[in-house]
Design an enzyme around this catalytic site. Sequence first.
Site, PDB file in Angstrom:
ATOM      1  N   CYS A  16       0.860  -1.189   0.000  1.00  0.00           N
ATOM      2  CA  CYS A  16       0.000   0.000   0.000  1.00  0.00           C
ATOM      3  C   CYS A  16       0.894   1.236   0.000  1.00  0.00           C
ATOM      4  CB  CYS A  16      -0.878   0.017   1.247  1.00  0.00           C
ATOM      5  SG  CYS A  16      -1.939  -1.420   1.393  1.00  0.00           S
ATOM      6  N   PRO A  17       0.539   2.315  -0.638  1.00  0.00           N
ATOM      7  CA  PRO A  17      -0.705   2.506  -1.394  1.00  0.00           C
ATOM      8  C   PRO A  17      -0.577   2.121  -2.860  1.00  0.00           C
ATOM      9  CG  PRO A  17       0.463   4.583  -1.292  1.00  0.00           C
ATOM     10  CD  PRO A  17       1.309   3.551  -0.543  1.00  0.00           C
TER      11      PRO A  17
END
Length: 79
Positions: A16-17
């Site tokens: 992530c992200p």
Amino acid sequence: MDKKFDKELDIRGEVCPFTFVKSKLALETMEPGQVLRVIVDYPPSAESVPKSMREEGQEVIEVNQIGDNLWEIIIRKVR
């Protein structure tokens, strides 16, 4: 069950992200109604990507664990 996907995105190794960003970019190249299968191996992504996709107005059809630390996220492009 025979599943048909219009596009598959294998982003194992991403965290992530970036998992969401790459999934979103892949969806942007697709037509509404088409289905994207995203494969991730980062546990938080298996939760954050579907959540973010729903917030974007996309339809998350299912999230399945398909192996040790491996998930598939099936998303239908709504808009």
